[in-house]
Design a protein around this motif. Structure first.
Motif, PDB file in Angstrom:
ATOM      1  N   TYR A 179       0.807  -1.210   0.000  1.00 44.23           N
ATOM      2  CA  TYR A 179       0.000   0.000   0.000  1.00 44.23           C
ATOM      3  C   TYR A 179       0.844   1.267   0.000  1.00 44.23           C
ATOM      4  N   CYS A 180       2.155   1.146   0.207  1.00 47.60           N
ATOM      5  CA  CYS A 180       3.037   2.312   0.265  1.00 47.60           C
ATOM      6  C   CYS A 180       3.329   2.807  -1.142  1.00 47.60           C
ATOM      7  N   GLN A 181       3.017   4.072  -1.401  1.00 45.34           N
ATOM      8  CA  GLN A 181       3.282   4.655  -2.706  1.00 45.34           C
ATOM      9  C   GLN A 181       4.601   5.413  -2.760  1.00 45.34           C
ATOM     10  N   SER A 182       5.151   5.746  -1.584  1.00 48.48           N
ATOM     11  CA  SER A 182       6.430   6.464  -1.530  1.00 48.48           C
ATOM     12  C   SER A 182       7.188   6.019  -0.287  1.00 48.48           C
ATOM     13  N   ARG A 183       8.226   5.231  -0.473  1.00 43.36           N
ATOM     14  CA  ARG A 183       9.009   4.770   0.670  1.00 43.36           C
ATOM     15  C   ARG A 183       9.704   5.926   1.374  1.00 43.36           C
ATOM     16  N   VAL A 184      10.165   6.892   0.595  1.00 47.38           N
ATOM     17  CA  VAL A 184      10.816   8.056   1.191  1.00 47.38           C
ATOM     18  C   VAL A 184       9.815   8.841   2.033  1.00 47.38           C
ATOM     19  N   GLY A 185       8.607   9.023   1.506  1.00 49.31           N
ATOM     20  CA  GLY A 185       7.583   9.738   2.256  1.00 49.31           C
ATOM     21  C   GLY A 185       7.222   9.040   3.545  1.00 49.31           C
ATOM     22  N   TRP A 186       7.070   7.731   3.487  1.00 52.67           N
ATOM     23  CA  TRP A 186       6.757   6.974   4.693  1.00 52.67           C
ATOM     24  C   TRP A 186       7.905   7.040   5.694  1.00 52.67           C
TER      25      TRP A 186
END
Length: 237
Positions: free
Chosen positions: A93-100
């Motif tokens: 479900y993660c669309q941006s690892r950096v954002g998370w």
């Protein structure tokens, strides 16, 4: 409620049940969120819970006696929602690892800054992040041998949970040196005794007594399979 006014004394025998209360509230709330919210909004609500947990603790710490503010659901959402976010990440479900990653660091950093300014022991988000990293690493590993300490604790977690505060309080009252270390050793020993004398025999009895039967031929079916490292070890007589 009296404990909201005067605090919840850690020497109370029922003190450890605070976590059960929080878990029950969480288990009642989470299915409603999953059923009612689209995936993108569910993720947002989960992150809001994680990010708002520190401010909740800071506010409750200012108005409630210790440790009441620690044992209320709003202030522990970084633990609980953090676990749900791990499950979401593992499901893609993660669309941006950096954002998370940035979001995951905000709450611990805020806790550290708040602790430095106010001098209050409220760095729980740091512990939550460390636990989430450990769980996620364990879930992603393909070497179960690395998980043996966690497997040992997982099998004996209920006894560890029941005994840890009682033993720690008793050892602390004795004024011994390094009470936490001494309590840890005693609790582990009691958990091992409980596992071998009570829990494992009961699990073994349940496995023998309630054998799954196949739906088509009426003969005993195969037992559920799992890796040997995770299988329940029943002590042999």
């Amino acid at each position: 409620m009296p404990w909201l006014q005067f605090g919840y004394h850690i020497h109370d025998p029922t003190f450890v049940t605070w976590s059960l209360a929080i878990e029950e509230q969480f288990y009642l709330m989470l299915p409603v969120l999953i059923a009612a919210l689209p995936r993108r909004w569910l993720i947002r609500v989960l992150w809001c819970g994680v990010l708002l947990a520190p401010p909740w603790r800071w506010a409750l710490n200012a108005y409630l006696p210790h440790p009441t503010w620690v044992v209320m659901l709003p202030g522990r959402l970084d633990d609980l929602f953090g676990g749900v976010l791990i499950a979401c990440f593992m499901r893609g479900y993660c669309q941006s690892r950096v954002g998370w990653a940035i979001l995951a660091l905000i709450a611990p950093l805020c806790d550290i800054v708040h602790n430095a300014i106010v001098d209050a022991p409220t760095v729980f988000s740091v512990v939550s992040l460390a636990c989430c990293v450990a769980i996620m690493s364990a879930a992603a590993t393909d070497r179960p041998v690395m998980l043996r300490p966690l497997i040992w604790m997982g099998r004996r977690c209920y006894a560890l949970y029941l005994f840890h505060m009682l033993i720690f309080n008793a050892v602390s009252d004795l004024k011994v040196q390094w009470p936490a270390l001494a309590s840890f050793a005693i609790v582990c020993a009691l958990a091992e005794i409980s596992w071998r004398a009570i829990e494992a025999p009961l699990i073994g009895y349940a496995k023998r007594r309630f054998v799954r039967r196949s739906s088509d031929d009426g003969h005993p079916g195969e037992k559920p399979t799992m890796q040997d490292d995770f299988a329940v070890e029943v002590p042999r007589k």
